[in-house]
Scaffold this motif. Structure first.
Motif, mmCIF file in Angstrom:
data_model
loop_
_atom_site.group_PDB
_atom_site.id
_atom_site.type_symbol
_atom_site.label_atom_id
_atom_site.label_comp_id
_atom_site.label_asym_id
_atom_site.label_seq_id
_atom_site.Cartn_x
_atom_site.Cartn_y
_atom_site.Cartn_z
ATOM 1 N N VAL A 16 -4.069 -7.943 3.450
ATOM 2 C CA VAL A 16 -4.011 -7.009 4.538
ATOM 3 C C VAL A 16 -5.426 -7.475 5.123
ATOM 4 O O VAL A 16 -6.621 -6.772 4.776
ATOM 5 C CB VAL A 16 -3.873 -5.582 4.206
ATOM 6 C CG1 VAL A 16 -4.171 -4.785 5.446
ATOM 7 C CG2 VAL A 16 -2.602 -5.389 3.431
ATOM 8 N N GLU A 60 -2.578 6.694 10.547
ATOM 9 C CA GLU A 60 -1.770 5.781 9.509
ATOM 10 C C GLU A 60 -0.475 5.431 10.565
ATOM 11 O O GLU A 60 -0.023 4.105 10.655
ATOM 12 C CB GLU A 60 -1.017 6.455 8.677
ATOM 13 C CG GLU A 60 -1.912 6.765 7.527
ATOM 14 C CD GLU A 60 -1.570 7.667 6.344
ATOM 15 O OE1 GLU A 60 -2.079 7.594 5.145
ATOM 16 O OE2 GLU A 60 -0.444 8.387 6.371
ATOM 17 N N ALA A 61 0.004 5.925 11.539
ATOM 18 C CA ALA A 61 0.959 5.587 12.445
ATOM 19 C C ALA A 61 0.637 4.572 13.366
ATOM 20 O O ALA A 61 1.262 3.543 13.630
ATOM 21 C CB ALA A 61 1.759 6.683 13.195
ATOM 22 N N ARG A 64 0.087 1.440 11.389
ATOM 23 C CA ARG A 64 1.508 0.593 11.100
ATOM 24 C C ARG A 64 2.090 0.196 12.132
ATOM 25 O O ARG A 64 2.445 -1.073 12.139
ATOM 26 C CB ARG A 64 2.428 1.756 10.196
ATOM 27 C CG ARG A 64 1.918 2.150 9.165
ATOM 28 C CD ARG A 64 2.954 3.207 8.567
ATOM 29 N NE ARG A 64 2.475 3.813 7.207
ATOM 30 C CZ ARG A 64 2.457 4.892 6.883
ATOM 31 N NH1 ARG A 64 2.493 6.109 7.581
ATOM 32 N NH2 ARG A 64 1.819 5.317 5.695
ATOM 33 N N ASP A 65 2.095 0.842 13.507
ATOM 34 C CA ASP A 65 2.402 0.060 14.553
ATOM 35 C C ASP A 65 1.810 -1.059 15.144
ATOM 36 O O ASP A 65 2.530 -2.085 15.326
ATOM 37 C CB ASP A 65 2.638 1.045 15.747
ATOM 38 C CG ASP A 65 3.603 2.327 15.383
ATOM 39 O OD1 ASP A 65 4.444 2.220 14.565
ATOM 40 O OD2 ASP A 65 3.535 3.343 16.132
ATOM 41 N N GLY A 68 1.772 -3.692 11.315
ATOM 42 C CA GLY A 68 2.988 -4.009 10.538
ATOM 43 C C GLY A 68 2.721 -3.907 9.128
ATOM 44 O O GLY A 68 3.302 -4.634 8.354
ATOM 45 N N TYR A 69 1.750 -2.999 8.708
ATOM 46 C CA TYR A 69 1.532 -2.881 7.267
ATOM 47 C C TYR A 69 1.697 -1.406 6.989
ATOM 48 O O TYR A 69 1.347 -0.760 7.739
ATOM 49 C CB TYR A 69 0.304 -3.421 6.674
ATOM 50 C CG TYR A 69 -0.797 -2.724 6.761
ATOM 51 C CD1 TYR A 69 -1.339 -2.091 5.754
ATOM 52 C CD2 TYR A 69 -1.654 -2.672 8.326
ATOM 53 C CE1 TYR A 69 -2.679 -1.252 6.084
ATOM 54 C CE2 TYR A 69 -2.692 -1.914 8.329
ATOM 55 C CZ TYR A 69 -3.130 -1.013 7.186
ATOM 56 O OH TYR A 69 -4.345 -0.471 7.325
ATOM 57 N N GLU A 70 1.797 -1.235 5.331
ATOM 58 C CA GLU A 70 2.009 0.379 4.879
ATOM 59 C C GLU A 70 0.517 0.885 5.065
ATOM 60 O O GLU A 70 -0.112 0.631 3.918
ATOM 61 C CB GLU A 70 2.637 0.281 3.736
ATOM 62 C CG GLU A 70 3.017 1.853 3.400
ATOM 63 C CD GLU A 70 3.788 1.736 2.085
ATOM 64 O OE1 GLU A 70 4.264 2.836 1.711
ATOM 65 O OE2 GLU A 70 4.277 0.804 1.347
ATOM 66 N N ALA A 71 0.337 1.351 5.929
ATOM 67 C CA ALA A 71 -1.192 1.764 6.133
ATOM 68 C C ALA A 71 -1.404 3.205 5.306
ATOM 69 O O ALA A 71 -0.558 4.160 5.602
ATOM 70 C CB ALA A 71 -1.798 2.115 7.672
ATOM 71 N N TRP A 72 -2.428 3.377 4.646
ATOM 72 C CA TRP A 72 -2.758 4.687 4.131
ATOM 73 C C TRP A 72 -4.468 4.968 4.398
ATOM 74 O O TRP A 72 -5.183 4.264 4.325
ATOM 75 C CB TRP A 72 -2.721 4.623 2.548
ATOM 76 C CG TRP A 72 -1.519 4.477 2.150
ATOM 77 C CD1 TRP A 72 -0.476 5.147 2.112
ATOM 78 C CD2 TRP A 72 -1.113 3.206 1.314
ATOM 79 N NE1 TRP A 72 0.595 4.723 1.601
ATOM 80 C CE2 TRP A 72 0.271 3.464 1.123
ATOM 81 C CE3 TRP A 72 -1.581 2.125 0.921
ATOM 82 C CZ2 TRP A 72 0.936 2.542 0.285
ATOM 83 C CZ3 TRP A 72 -0.838 1.145 0.066
ATOM 84 C CH2 TRP A 72 0.372 1.394 -0.083
ATOM 85 N N SER A 156 -1.437 5.808 -2.001
ATOM 86 C CA SER A 156 -1.335 6.609 -0.787
ATOM 87 C C SER A 156 -2.230 7.978 -0.559
ATOM 88 O O SER A 156 -2.567 8.426 0.475
ATOM 89 C CB SER A 156 0.076 7.205 -0.482
ATOM 90 O OG SER A 156 0.497 7.978 -1.626
#
Length: 172
Positions: A16, A60-61, A64-65, A68-72, A156
């Motif tokens: 990432v 986080e949203a 992600r938008d 394109g990764y699972e953000a925490w 998370s």
């Protein structure tokens, strides 16, 4: 307005790779003001008129938008981070060792991590929503806490920063 610190978990490690200028732009586009990034390890200072939980959800949203990764993201008022840093219970600079703070937002996870038996060379102490941790430089990933923190279950709700990084964040 409250000044917050947003700690992004897993940035610029494990594939990432984010440029901090782009991260700052994403945070600004999400409506945050006075956005400043510190180092390339996912530390963002920002102002917001909402709660830390709302800042976390929005950040986080947005990440992600945009990427394109699972953000925490773990978010704390700047004064809270100052108090956590000031409460570090061990000698701050020990030759050959790293001094860390692990931020944990889930009380059950904090209980689990705090109950781990440290190796003979590491020190772990529980603080208010954090673990204070000191470990020999060459043993970080092999230590009890280092091995455990890499598991998906903890990603998370936890992230770790060394005291030098916290110092740079707090000096901004």
């Amino acid at each position: 307005m409250t000044r917050y610190v947003a700690f992004l978990r897993g940035v610029n490690v494990g594939g990432v790779n984010l440029k901090m200028a782009e991260v700052a732009r994403v945070f600004e586009d999400a409506g945050f003001t006075n956005v400043v990034t510190v180092l390339a390890s996912g530390n963002v200072l920002l102002d917001a008129g909402t709660s830390a939980a709302t800042v976390r959800n929005q950040a986080e949203a947005a990440l992600r938008d945009a990427f394109g990764y699972e953000a925490w993201v773990l978010v704390y008022a700047l004064d809270t981070v100052r108090a956590i840093d000031a409460a570090y219970p061990f000698e701050r600079e020990v030759d050959g060792h790293h001094s860390y703070v692990t931020f944990v937002t889930d009380a059950a996870v904090l209980d689990e991590l705090a109950a781990l038996p440290p190796t003979a060379e590491e020190r772990i102490a529980r603080g208010d929503g954090v673990l204070y941790w000191q470990v020999p430089r060459a043993a970080t990933l092999a230590s009890t806490l280092g091995r455990t923190m890499g598991k998906k279950r903890y990603k998370s709700s936890s992230t770790t920063r060394n005291l030098r990084t916290l110092g740079k964040v707090l000096s901004r």
